[in-house]
Design an enzyme around this catalytic site. Structure first.
Site, PDB file in Angstrom:
ATOM      1  N   TRP A 207       1.415   5.664  -1.499  1.00  0.00           N
ATOM      2  CA  TRP A 207       1.273   6.714  -2.512  1.00  0.00           C
ATOM      3  C   TRP A 207       2.457   6.745  -3.478  1.00  0.00           C
ATOM      4  CZ3 TRP A 207      -1.440  11.854  -2.795  1.00  0.00           C
ATOM      5  CH2 TRP A 207      -2.747  11.787  -2.323  1.00  0.00           C
TER       6      TRP A 207
ATOM      7  N   TYR B  72       0.846  -1.188   0.000  1.00  0.00           N
ATOM      8  CA  TYR B  72       0.000   0.000   0.000  1.00  0.00           C
ATOM      9  C   TYR B  72       0.873   1.227   0.000  1.00  0.00           C
ATOM     10  CZ  TYR B  72      -3.629   3.301   1.321  1.00  0.00           C
ATOM     11  OH  TYR B  72      -4.520   4.348   1.309  1.00  0.00           O
TER      12      TYR B  72
END
Ligand SMILES: Nc1nc2c(c(=O)[nH]1)N[C@H]1C(S)=C(S)[C@@H](COP(=O)(O)OP(=O)(O)OC[C@H]3O[C@@H](n4cnc5c(=O)[nH]c(N)nc54)[C@H](O)[C@@H]3O)O[C@H]1N2
Ligand SMILES: Nc1nc2c(c(=O)[nH]1)N[C@H]1C(S)=C(S)[C@@H](COP(=O)(O)OP(=O)(O)OC[C@H]3O[C@@H](n4cnc5c(=O)[nH]c(N)nc54)[C@H](O)[C@@H]3O)O[C@H]1N2
Ligand SMILES: [Mo]
Length: 774
Positions: free
Chosen positions: A114, A112
């Site tokens: 950005w 997970y």
């Protein structure tokens, strides 16, 4: 732009980087595409040369000697530099061994994070494409941002495209006369957008809407959540975790006043009679009226009733920020938001109804044509179907083989042997880090791709150094903008760092599926390939053809034309003809009561929006931890990214992440601004620097911190260690929102704060101990 500068982009904006010919220092100028460039742009030119960059592959000493037998030492040991050949051999051996002994469901690739803005070099995508072709991996379900909304929305609205559940600025300015913001719309958050923020317009747009007569009511523990541009907004302080009680009381007031929109409730909703019985207390004898709510949420009953009447008297939009659902029973505020808007009856009218997350990222309310394709890497298929909610990764690692209740069913948690992670910081996004450290020490091998010696790299066995966006060519494109932006390489890759995509390509070559993975393409061929494919899709979808790649690259961006007609308001077709445009719910209507959820018989997610007492809150038994800790998004960085740069470091207090206290809470403890404090509860302790809030800007009992300080344990690798730097996730709870969503509930957390007279120095940004190569 000066000709000696190069355009690149990041989640926080497009900018032009220049090299000073004398000093060789890099600096970033704003892009003309952006009316209000974010100061975050100064971070990356500095970070690319920070001493925390990883220069070559490294392997944890114990793993090199003893492999998985040394797993408990993960995070505490020095690293040994190795060459790429050796590192990639070790990676393929570990993956192949796990696959052969335990199967692909022993590999966790749910990575997970950005990562960086460019769509080609998007590290988690490159990883997933690779592991999919290798035979599959255990993936993640949901996200940290609005996981509970994702979980509940299908039952209520028959859809989970949360990003579309907003109202865009032209409609807000033209039609919304009262904007009620649960959780506010803090301007600091509008700096970023996944894939590359293009324009930072939110404050200007709020000002436009105010000038057009829109009133703003911000309901939040902190006045800082009133957005810039919304001058004159009303601020209603509320106890954290209690918005549902206030929403229910607003609905109750409308019902009691005879102002519930019965026609809308009848035609567009199911379950209203049962929900009304809950509101009026017909079944439990407890009306959910303003007096009832006031005792829970701390907002005066007259204020609640007055707001309900204001809402009924004008075109009102109820917006709930994502943070409000990042809490115990986080499904409820989303459901209650929809229910309140349904009782008000303005769903589907221009500028009315509900929205989620206005202002949470820079572009979500910006006007744009719908359906612009993006030049993204294909993930391919994943033959392993097991997936685990992002908020339950600890459960997976600590309790394999057990059944996790989720979404009305159960997930048999897999036994994980290898964790392969790229583009995220698990020591940022996960909660209850002491439990997480124990979980992270369970698998036999942890492989991490990272540009910096950030916490995930320090807690890895095999560390593969990645380039940054400034060292490669790419294309930025968010879901929320009408631009594609060229990101051009500014500088040569640092030391022996490599592009993630190249590393996965070489791993795929070694494992025999290289051609499937990269098709013989280098970076230039890949970019053209993704661009041409997205361009063809754009034409198929009826957009004017973007220029060919060369022209795009030379121009630096492509701007899609705006459609002439205004966009139809959310759910307007459904409102006009509920039977002709049914929702994807079982009834085709908005479900105020869900028989599906009733059938699940969950202990913590009833069949209609309900007030459920949170596990930790100021109205409960706070015991020895009387302060509510809110850990929101940082103003001076993106999550943990850029924490190692001057902009973020200048925001620290005594070198630690600031904790902002109410003046009386500080005084009661004898604390002053600049003190170092120990912040603790039963889950752990960290140090922070005290900031004292201006009087009248925050609710008493609420302590506020930004997330993202690099985790800096005094005893690295030891669960329970004091964190010296101020990572709030050392104390947050890893309890899932409910058995429905099992989502992260970071905002439900109480703590105590005390002076730390003799704080140890912060070492978060010092690289780990590196041994001699062997
Ligand atoms: N207490 C608390 N915790 C929270 C939240 C909260 O509100 N409160 N919010 C949650 C939310 S909403 C989110 S989205 C998560 C965010 O959690 P993350 O997305 O995991 O946080 P980032 O710091 O952005 O992590 C990105 C990592 O990728 C690395 N990186 C950057 N570029 C590249 C690249 O090109 N290649 C590789 N290999 N790596 C790269 C960065 O150095 C960094 O370590 O945090 C969650 N955690
Ligand atoms: N600068 C910057 N911008 C970012 C990010 C970043 O890291 N840095 N991260 C991005 C990401 S990944 C996401 S998901 C979004 C997140 O967007 P949000 O979830 O909206 O952001 P937060 O800062 O977590 O929370 C916003 C405010 O909610 C308030 N709040 C907390 N709990 C409660 C409550 O119980 N009730 C009420 N009424 N208010 C409450 C807090 O005071 C907080 O300031 O932000 C994005 N924008
Ligand atoms: Mo997020």
């Amino acid at each position: 732009m000066p000709s000696d500068s190069t355009q690149t982009a990041s989640h926080w904006g497009v900018y032009h980087v220049r090299t000073d010919p004398g000093t060789g220092l890099l600096s970033a100028d704003a892009s003309p595409l952006d009316p209000h460039s974010s100061p975050l742009r100064h971070g990356l030119p500095e970070a690319v040369r920070d001493r925390s960059r990883i220069d070559r592959p490294h392997v944890r000493e114990g793993w090199l000697r003893h492999r998985g037998a040394s797993r408990a030492d993960r995070g505490s040991e020095p690293f040994v530099p190795v060459d790429w050949d050796t590192a990639l051999d070790l990676v393929t051996d570990a993956l192949t061994d796990a696959k052969e002994r335990l199967g692909n469901s022993s590999i966790y690739g749910g990575s997970y994070g950005w990562a960086s803005a460019g769509r080609l070099h998007h590290a988690p995508s490159a990883l997933k494409r690779f592991l999919g072709m290798f035979g599959g991996y255990v993936d993640k379900i949901g996200n940290h941002s609005f996981g509970a909304a994702l979980a509940i929305a299908p039952y209520v609205l028959g859809r989970n495209d949360i990003g579309n559940l907003v109202v865009r600025w032209p409609e807000l300015v033209a039609h919304t006369r009262l904007l009620v913001l649960f959780g506010g719309a803090a301007s600091k958050n509008g700096q970023n957008d996944a894939g590359g923020a293009i324009g930072h317009e939110t404050p200007d747009r709020f000002a436009d809407a105010r000038a057009a007569g829109m009133e703003v009511v911000c309901i939040s523990p902190s006045r800082d959540d009133v957005p810039d541009g919304a001058q004159g907004a009303d601020w209603i302080p509320i106890r954290p975790g209690t918005d549902v009680a206030m929403m229910l009381a607003l609905a109750h007031t409308l019902v009691a006043d005879g102002r519930a929109d019965r026609a809308f409730l009848e035609s567009a909703c199911v379950g209203y009679p049962e929900f009304e019985r809950y509101l009026t207390g017909a079944d439990d004898g407890r009306p959910k009226d303003a007096a009832w709510a006031s005792a829970i949420c701390g907002v005066g009953a007259a204020t609640i009733e007055g707001l309900a009447r204001r809402m009924a008297g004008t075109r009102t939009l109820v917006n709930t920020s994502w943070s409000v659902q990042r809490a115990d029973h986080g499904e409820q505020p989303i459901w209650a938001t929809v229910a309140l808007a349904a009782v008000l009856g303005q769903i589907g009218l221009p500028g009315g109804g509900f929205a989620l997350g206005i202002g949470a990222v820079s572009g979500n309310s910006l006007p744009r044509p719908d359906g612009i394709p993006r030049p993204t890497l294909d993930l391919g298929t994943n033959p392993v179907t097991t997936a685990v909610p992002v908020g339950r990764v600890y459960e997976m690692l600590l309790n394999p083989g057990t059944d996790l209740p989720h979404d009305g069913g159960t997930i048999r948690l897999p036994e994980i042997e290898v964790v392969h992670s790229a583009g995220g910081n698990p020591f940022h996004h996960n909660l209850n880090l002491n439990r997480f450290v124990r979980a992270w020490q369970r698998p036999g091998t942890v492989i991490v791709h990272e540009p910096w010696w950030s916490p995930p790299a320090r807690f890895a066995d095999i560390v593969l150094p990645s380039t940054t966006t400034m060292e490669r060519d790419d294309v930025a494109a968010t879901e929320h903008s009408r631009y594609w932006v060229a990101m051009k390489q500014v500088i040569a890759p640092y030391a022996h760092s490599r592009h993630d995509l190249d590393v996965f390509s070489e791993l795929a070559d070694r494992l025999g599926f290289g051609h499937d993975y990269h098709g013989g393409r280098d970076q230039a061929a890949w970019l053209r390939h993704l661009y041409d494919r997205a361009r063809a899709t754009a034409v198929e979808r009826g957009f004017d053809s973007p220029p060919d790649f060369e022209k795009f690259w030379a121009a630096g961006h492509h701007e899609f034309a705006m459609p002439d007609e205004e966009r139809a308001p959310l759910l307007s077709d459904f409102r006009a003809d509920p039977a002709g445009h049914p929702l994807g719910t079982p009834s085709g209507r908005i479900e105020l009561v869900s028989d599906t959820i009733r059938g699940y018989a969950l202990p913590d997610c009833p069949p209609h929006p309900s007030w459920l007492e949170p596990s930790e809150w100021l109205g409960g038994d706070v015991g020895a931890h009387p302060l509510h800790l809110l850990s929101g998004q940082p103003a001076h960085r993106l999550h943990s990214q850029l924490d190692n740069t001057a902009g973020s470091r200048a925001s620290k207090v005594a070198g630690r992440e600031p904790i902002t206290l109410h003046p009386d809470d500080a005084a009661e403890r004898g604390l002053s601004a600049g003190d170092v404090v120990r912040v603790f509860n039963d889950r752990g302790a960290f140090l922070a620097g005290v900031a004292v809030a201006e009087p009248g800007t925050v609710l008493r009992g609420v302590a506020r911190m930004a997330t993202g300080a690099w985790y800096d344990p005094a005893q690295p690798g030891v669960a329970g260690s004091l964190d010296k730097h101020g990572n709030p996730n050392v104390v947050t709870s890893d309890r899932g929102t409910s058995e429905l969503g099992q989502c992260p509930a970071a905002q439900t957390c109480t703590v105590q704060v005390e002076l730390c007279p003799d704080p140890p120095p912060v070492t978060a940004f010092d690289p780990p101990e590196i041994l001699a190569a062997r």
